[in-house]
Design a protein around this motif. Sequence first.
Motif, mmCIF file in Angstrom:
data_model
loop_
_atom_site.group_PDB
_atom_site.id
_atom_site.type_symbol
_atom_site.label_atom_id
_atom_site.label_comp_id
_atom_site.label_asym_id
_atom_site.label_seq_id
_atom_site.Cartn_x
_atom_site.Cartn_y
_atom_site.Cartn_z
ATOM 1 N N UNK A 1 0.821 -1.205 0.000
ATOM 2 C CA UNK A 1 0.000 0.000 0.000
ATOM 3 C C UNK A 1 0.856 1.257 0.000
ATOM 4 N N UNK A 2 2.010 1.198 0.659
ATOM 5 C CA UNK A 2 2.899 2.366 0.721
ATOM 6 C C UNK A 2 3.414 2.775 -0.663
ATOM 7 N N UNK A 3 3.349 1.880 -1.642
ATOM 8 C CA UNK A 3 3.912 2.161 -2.970
ATOM 9 C C UNK A 3 2.847 2.467 -4.005
ATOM 10 N N UNK A 4 1.577 2.537 -3.592
ATOM 11 C CA UNK A 4 0.461 2.705 -4.524
ATOM 12 C C UNK A 4 -0.151 4.089 -4.355
ATOM 13 N N UNK A 5 -0.677 4.642 -5.425
ATOM 14 C CA UNK A 5 -1.397 5.912 -5.362
ATOM 15 C C UNK A 5 -2.452 5.870 -4.264
ATOM 16 N N UNK A 6 -2.558 6.902 -3.419
ATOM 17 C CA UNK A 6 -3.491 6.876 -2.285
ATOM 18 C C UNK A 6 -4.955 6.680 -2.672
ATOM 19 N N UNK A 7 -5.301 6.920 -3.921
ATOM 20 C CA UNK A 7 -6.678 6.737 -4.359
ATOM 21 C C UNK A 7 -7.009 5.315 -4.788
ATOM 22 N N UNK A 8 -6.028 4.423 -4.711
ATOM 23 C CA UNK A 8 -6.249 3.020 -5.086
ATOM 24 C C UNK A 8 -6.192 2.151 -3.838
ATOM 25 N N UNK A 9 -7.115 1.204 -3.757
ATOM 26 C CA UNK A 9 -7.258 0.387 -2.554
ATOM 27 C C UNK A 9 -7.190 -1.088 -2.905
ATOM 28 N N UNK A 10 -6.672 -1.874 -1.990
ATOM 29 C CA UNK A 10 -6.502 -3.301 -2.252
ATOM 30 C C UNK A 10 -7.860 -3.955 -2.469
ATOM 31 N N UNK A 11 -7.931 -4.802 -3.494
ATOM 32 C CA UNK A 11 -9.152 -5.577 -3.727
ATOM 33 C C UNK A 11 -8.871 -7.075 -3.732
ATOM 34 N N UNK A 12 -7.601 -7.480 -3.856
ATOM 35 C CA UNK A 12 -7.305 -8.911 -3.766
ATOM 36 C C UNK A 12 -5.839 -9.120 -3.439
ATOM 37 N N UNK A 13 -5.569 -10.252 -2.789
ATOM 38 C CA UNK A 13 -4.195 -10.658 -2.534
ATOM 39 C C UNK A 13 -4.122 -12.171 -2.513
ATOM 40 N N UNK A 14 -2.983 -12.689 -2.974
ATOM 41 C CA UNK A 14 -2.716 -14.128 -2.987
ATOM 42 C C UNK A 14 -1.293 -14.315 -2.468
ATOM 43 N N UNK A 15 -1.156 -15.075 -1.394
ATOM 44 C CA UNK A 15 0.151 -15.237 -0.795
ATOM 45 C C UNK A 15 0.469 -16.680 -0.455
ATOM 46 N N UNK A 16 1.767 -17.002 -0.457
ATOM 47 C CA UNK A 16 2.252 -18.325 -0.051
ATOM 48 C C UNK A 16 3.184 -18.177 1.146
ATOM 49 N N UNK A 17 2.922 -18.984 2.173
ATOM 50 C CA UNK A 17 3.811 -19.069 3.322
ATOM 51 C C UNK A 17 4.926 -20.055 2.958
ATOM 52 N N UNK A 18 6.153 -19.562 2.866
ATOM 53 C CA UNK A 18 7.259 -20.378 2.362
ATOM 54 C C UNK A 18 8.099 -21.001 3.474
ATOM 55 N N UNK A 19 8.288 -20.288 4.560
ATOM 56 C CA UNK A 19 9.064 -20.783 5.700
ATOM 57 C C UNK A 19 8.467 -20.237 6.986
ATOM 58 N N UNK A 20 8.711 -20.940 8.077
ATOM 59 C CA UNK A 20 8.288 -20.422 9.377
ATOM 60 C C UNK A 20 9.150 -19.216 9.729
ATOM 61 N N UNK A 21 8.500 -18.158 10.220
ATOM 62 C CA UNK A 21 9.238 -16.986 10.659
ATOM 63 C C UNK A 21 9.667 -17.113 12.111
ATOM 64 N N UNK A 22 10.692 -16.353 12.493
ATOM 65 C CA UNK A 22 11.258 -16.366 13.841
ATOM 66 C C UNK A 22 10.854 -15.068 14.542
ATOM 67 N N UNK A 23 10.133 -15.169 15.670
ATOM 68 C CA UNK A 23 9.660 -13.960 16.355
ATOM 69 C C UNK A 23 10.802 -13.124 16.931
ATOM 70 N N UNK A 24 11.983 -13.702 17.048
ATOM 71 C CA UNK A 24 13.128 -12.961 17.586
ATOM 72 C C UNK A 24 13.779 -12.065 16.543
ATOM 73 N N UNK A 25 13.346 -12.160 15.300
ATOM 74 C CA UNK A 25 13.961 -11.424 14.203
ATOM 75 C C UNK A 25 12.964 -10.446 13.586
ATOM 76 N N UNK A 26 13.457 -9.295 13.128
ATOM 77 C CA UNK A 26 12.627 -8.395 12.340
ATOM 78 C C UNK A 26 12.435 -9.001 10.939
ATOM 79 N N UNK A 27 11.534 -8.423 10.168
ATOM 80 C CA UNK A 27 11.222 -8.928 8.831
ATOM 81 C C UNK A 27 11.457 -7.807 7.824
ATOM 82 N N UNK A 28 12.123 -8.130 6.716
ATOM 83 C CA UNK A 28 12.336 -7.188 5.618
ATOM 84 C C UNK A 28 11.336 -7.476 4.505
ATOM 85 N N UNK A 29 10.873 -6.415 3.857
ATOM 86 C CA UNK A 29 9.865 -6.535 2.803
ATOM 87 C C UNK A 29 10.354 -5.816 1.549
ATOM 88 N N UNK A 30 10.412 -6.537 0.439
ATOM 89 C CA UNK A 30 10.738 -5.940 -0.846
ATOM 90 C C UNK A 30 9.498 -5.884 -1.705
#
Length: 292
Positions: free
Chosen positions: A55-84
């Motif tokens: 959402x941070x990279x999209x024009x403010x007048x456009x809103x999410x209408x769908x998403x499709x995601x895959x969980x690839x690995x278990x995350x570690x709560x002790x670590x921060x997460x990077x997003x590209x």
Amino acid sequence: MNDENTRDLLRTLDLHPVSESAGPEAERFSGPSQYKPDGRVFGGQVLAQCIVAATRTVDPGRFIHSMHGYFLRAGDVAESIDFGVDRLRDGGSFSARRVQAYQKGKPIMSMIASFQLDQPGYEHAAPMPDDVPDPEDLPDIAELLGRVNLPHVTDWVLKRPFDYRPVEAPLYGRPAPERSSLQRIWFRGQGQLPGDRGLHAAILAYASDFSLLEPTLRKAGLTWLTPGLRMASIDHAMWFHRPVRADEWMLYVQESPSAENGRGLGLGRIYQRDGALLATVGQQGVVRIPEV
């Protein structure tokens, strides 16, 4: 109502940009992980953070209408997460983004999300069930789990930043009396949330991951305490039909149409209290027990 749980959620979703560029068509963000007793990052948290990053990279007048995601690995709560975030396309009405969530240099989730300008068009929606008790007439999850002596369960469930009122008895004790996969839950965010529409959509995605595989257990006569049970989300899809207020009562109607090959499928519809259909959700996950 626990305002600290809500503040923790908002802090988790307040991603900050990373100064290094990921390329001419990409942007990078970073965010924290919430504590969870088993040490694994809650999937709904990563879903919500990916939506915030896109959402941070999209024009403010456009809103999410769908998403499709895959969980690839278990995350570690002790670590921060990077997003590209990759800017796949910006058209006349729609924008598409790909988001990769990383820990320790490896992807833990991959998502594609689509955004759209609000536009007029034909409308219809599946009706909300009319035989559901009001949320005020149901006990909240804290009251129900007060009867269960399982600190590792109650510690996680009661720290959720939501008022959560199941219509059917939760599966933390005995199996459901009937092997039906139908499950209905009233929920809303605790306290009043900021008015940002994109943030409310992300918070709804967070909440959508709480119990969508539970109907597979209900249908099979299993509980969360079945010895040797292993469950993990594989993928998650969501369609946002109408603007959401995540701090108002919503009804989550869930069912499982199929389970096979050690996998279970959960489908859900999320309704506003007045009956408007807000979102449709699908999730498949691993559902394994030793004797099967």
